[in-house]
Design a protein around this motif. Sequence first.
Motif, short mmCIF file in Angstrom:
data_model
loop_
_atom_site.label_atom_id
_atom_site.label_comp_id
_atom_site.label_asym_id
_atom_site.label_seq_id
_atom_site.Cartn_x
_atom_site.Cartn_y
_atom_site.Cartn_z
N TYR A 1 117.91 98.16 -25.73
CA TYR A 1 118.00 97.78 -27.15
C TYR A 1 116.68 98.02 -27.86
N ARG B 1 125.00 96.33 -28.31
CA ARG B 1 125.44 95.49 -27.19
C ARG B 1 126.20 96.32 -26.16
N PHE C 1 129.49 98.89 -36.59
CA PHE C 1 130.47 97.83 -36.31
C PHE C 1 130.01 96.49 -36.87
N CYS C 2 128.73 96.19 -36.69
CA CYS C 2 128.22 94.91 -37.19
C CYS C 2 128.27 94.85 -38.72
N ARG C 3 127.99 95.98 -39.37
CA ARG C 3 127.97 95.98 -40.84
C ARG C 3 129.37 95.92 -41.44
N CYS D 1 124.32 97.83 -36.84
CA CYS D 1 125.06 99.04 -36.47
C CYS D 1 126.32 99.13 -37.34
N GLU E 1 124.84 88.38 -29.47
CA GLU E 1 126.11 89.08 -29.37
C GLU E 1 126.12 90.35 -30.20
N LYS E 2 125.29 90.37 -31.26
CA LYS E 2 125.30 91.50 -32.19
C LYS E 2 123.88 91.89 -32.58
N CYS E 3 123.72 93.17 -32.96
CA CYS E 3 122.42 93.64 -33.46
C CYS E 3 122.31 93.43 -34.97
N SER E 4 123.47 93.31 -35.65
CA SER E 4 123.58 93.05 -37.09
C SER E 4 123.34 94.27 -37.97
N LYS F 1 133.22 96.48 -30.66
CA LYS F 1 132.01 95.82 -30.17
C LYS F 1 130.78 96.40 -30.86
N CYS F 2 129.76 95.60 -30.99
CA CYS F 2 128.46 96.05 -31.49
C CYS F 2 127.97 97.22 -30.64
#
Length: 750
Positions: A270, A642, A664-666, A662, A657-660, A638-639
């Motif tokens: 990461y 992750r 997917f997270c956005r 990417c 759980e998330k990078c916030s 999934k993030c």
Amino acid sequence: MSEEYDLTDEDLFDELLEEDDIFDELDEAELQELERPAKRLKTSPTADTPNSAHIALAERLLSEKFGYSSFRHEQAGAIQKTLAGENALVIFPTGAGKSLCYQIPAIAFPELDKTEGTRDSRNGGVTIVVSPLIALMKDQVDSLRKRGIAADSIDSTKSWDDVQMMYASLAKSELRILYCAPERLNNEGFIASMKDIPGGIRLVAVDEAHCISEWGHSFRPDYLKVARFVDEIKAERVVCLTATATPRVAEDICKAFSIKEDAVFKTSPYRPNLELSAKSIGTKTDDVFPQHVLQLMFPELSPHETVHRNDERFEELFKFLRANPGPTLVYVALQKQAEICADALTQKGFSAAAFHAGMKTEVKTQIQNDFMASKIQIVCATIAFGMGIDKADIRNVIHWDMANTVEEYSQQIGRAGRDGKTSRCLFMLTASSSYTRELFARGDLPSRESTRGLVREILLQGKGLSVGDVFKISQYSQTRDFDIRQSPLSIIYASLELHFGLVRAITPEYSAYKFEAMPAFHPIMKEDKTPAAQAILKNATKKVKFYAIDVNAAAGGSGYARLSRMDIVGKLNQLNAMGVIKLQTTGIEHRYQILKPLPTTIAEIDAVVDKLYVDMQNRERDALERGREVMELMTGQKCFARGLAEHFGMGLPDGKEKCSHCTFCRTGKRVISPPTPVAMTTAASIQAVLKATNVRDDPRFLARVAFGIKSPRVTQLKLDKHNVFRSLAHHSFVALLREFTKVCDMAQAS
């Protein structure tokens, strides 16, 4: 093996080199291990707890030589283990400082020797770094020398004078670090020299250590011999380094080098400053499929419209780069596409250049230098570009085509943002992604008949021979005769050794030795009364400038019963190292020793083939599965960050759980890949391929032609230039194989 390590480029499916060219490339892969024992040298004391003196020394060298105030990640732990005389495995993401884990110990050994009184400065030994790329070795050596660290490399680009200076430095214990390719560890002269280094081999650092694992994404049979080399030269310790070891691969590495569980140091891949994004993009397919194929796929379009069918990737690329300026790497699958992308960018006013294995070395070097100096902002490249590139301010990494494996993707995005600033990684998902992935995944599996023919030839070489006897064989001719590329051919030989215990690769031989005599040659040889020297004098025949010598005849006709070929070769290498002669070697003959009675009946041999072929089919399935894993990473629920960390058996820092940041997270939504057009196989399309060739003994060969996969036989028959080549690329490969199997079965029945 190519210095480019370009294992997924279109170059894999290009025609084979001429025999002499292959011999030239194999200069680093010539001759395997010698059997002479070497002395084990005293090592620094081992400690179960951290040695404060070791840590203090490492931190001081880190500051004085490299300008860093402290270690990061797990560097300190790995270095402590190595200085304590233990083997270690380092799994750090790309750009996380793996090199320091062997560079610091290498320059620390002389000081430890002095303070601990283990040996004097005349027996300082050397650290050997096994690295797969000549370009990477050169960059590392240049960087170390600028820091005042005595480092060098030995490779096929070195001049005779350069090699002599290197060996002289080793003899005086002046060299701290020596880089070499894994193939170099098979060279008989090199191995003999390493056994005689004053102080011995203090440390062997194995870079890209994942290549050791048979089930890793970049398995290379030559890496299997690194562990054997370490044992035979009695290296004091080993450190293995990689950015892409899954738990399964890490276990293989630890087993190969007896690395304890507490000596495995890993850091999550990461990188908080990397923004990972993926986008589903409509695409034309004329970068993959020829004109007549496009007409079948898109009959509603005119020929003109088909050729110029809009490729949304270009507009997305232009828009992305305008919004995110800075040094950028654009990764593509095929050499042609690298050039197309670079041309398109240049026409739009961007500073761009193409880079791939098909370009001349001097051109590639200039492009790399210009990119490093920021004279070129964007490089559109195959996997040939990037290994060892240490440019801190790369702002963007764009995948025009899908990476072949998650490991490859991780390595490539790891080249961005090494300065810690925000960098962006864009992954384009297109309709042609699955075809390109399958193209490479299916390239290494030969047909069962080809495999059977090869194995029969290998094993029948031992007919009439006993256990311990040696036979010679030409791998070059086998690639042509059995339509098997060099990579799977090497794996088959490795399997016969590792899994079946039938034959072991032993020291290959150069087929010809010749040398130029320096002024000191005759005076020295006149005084040298050793049997080897006298045999050389007696058997060397001068032809104009060079003396030619048959080393086998020189040993056998010397009159000394105990004089061997190795004695003659050893003396020639010694004279070469002394500067008394300039030695040249050409050609290669692979040699294999029989380990146990070989199968001799057809039934026995076919039993071996059946087991071997199942293993090879599993490798193909693994390759296809690795491609599926990439798609799952980019299109899963999934993030991204992750998912990437979990692929390597780790997670995000602090249990997040998330990078916030990417895709997917956005968005909170998975990316949907556009469907790939797949046509039904018709009798007419099959007949078109059959009309182009009279081959009816190999359905996989015919499927390769139709799907667009090159092989030695495809190239030999020039079918890669025929319009049927890649004509059915939009079909299912499995369906093609099924149809051509029916045809071949009918032909054999009649």
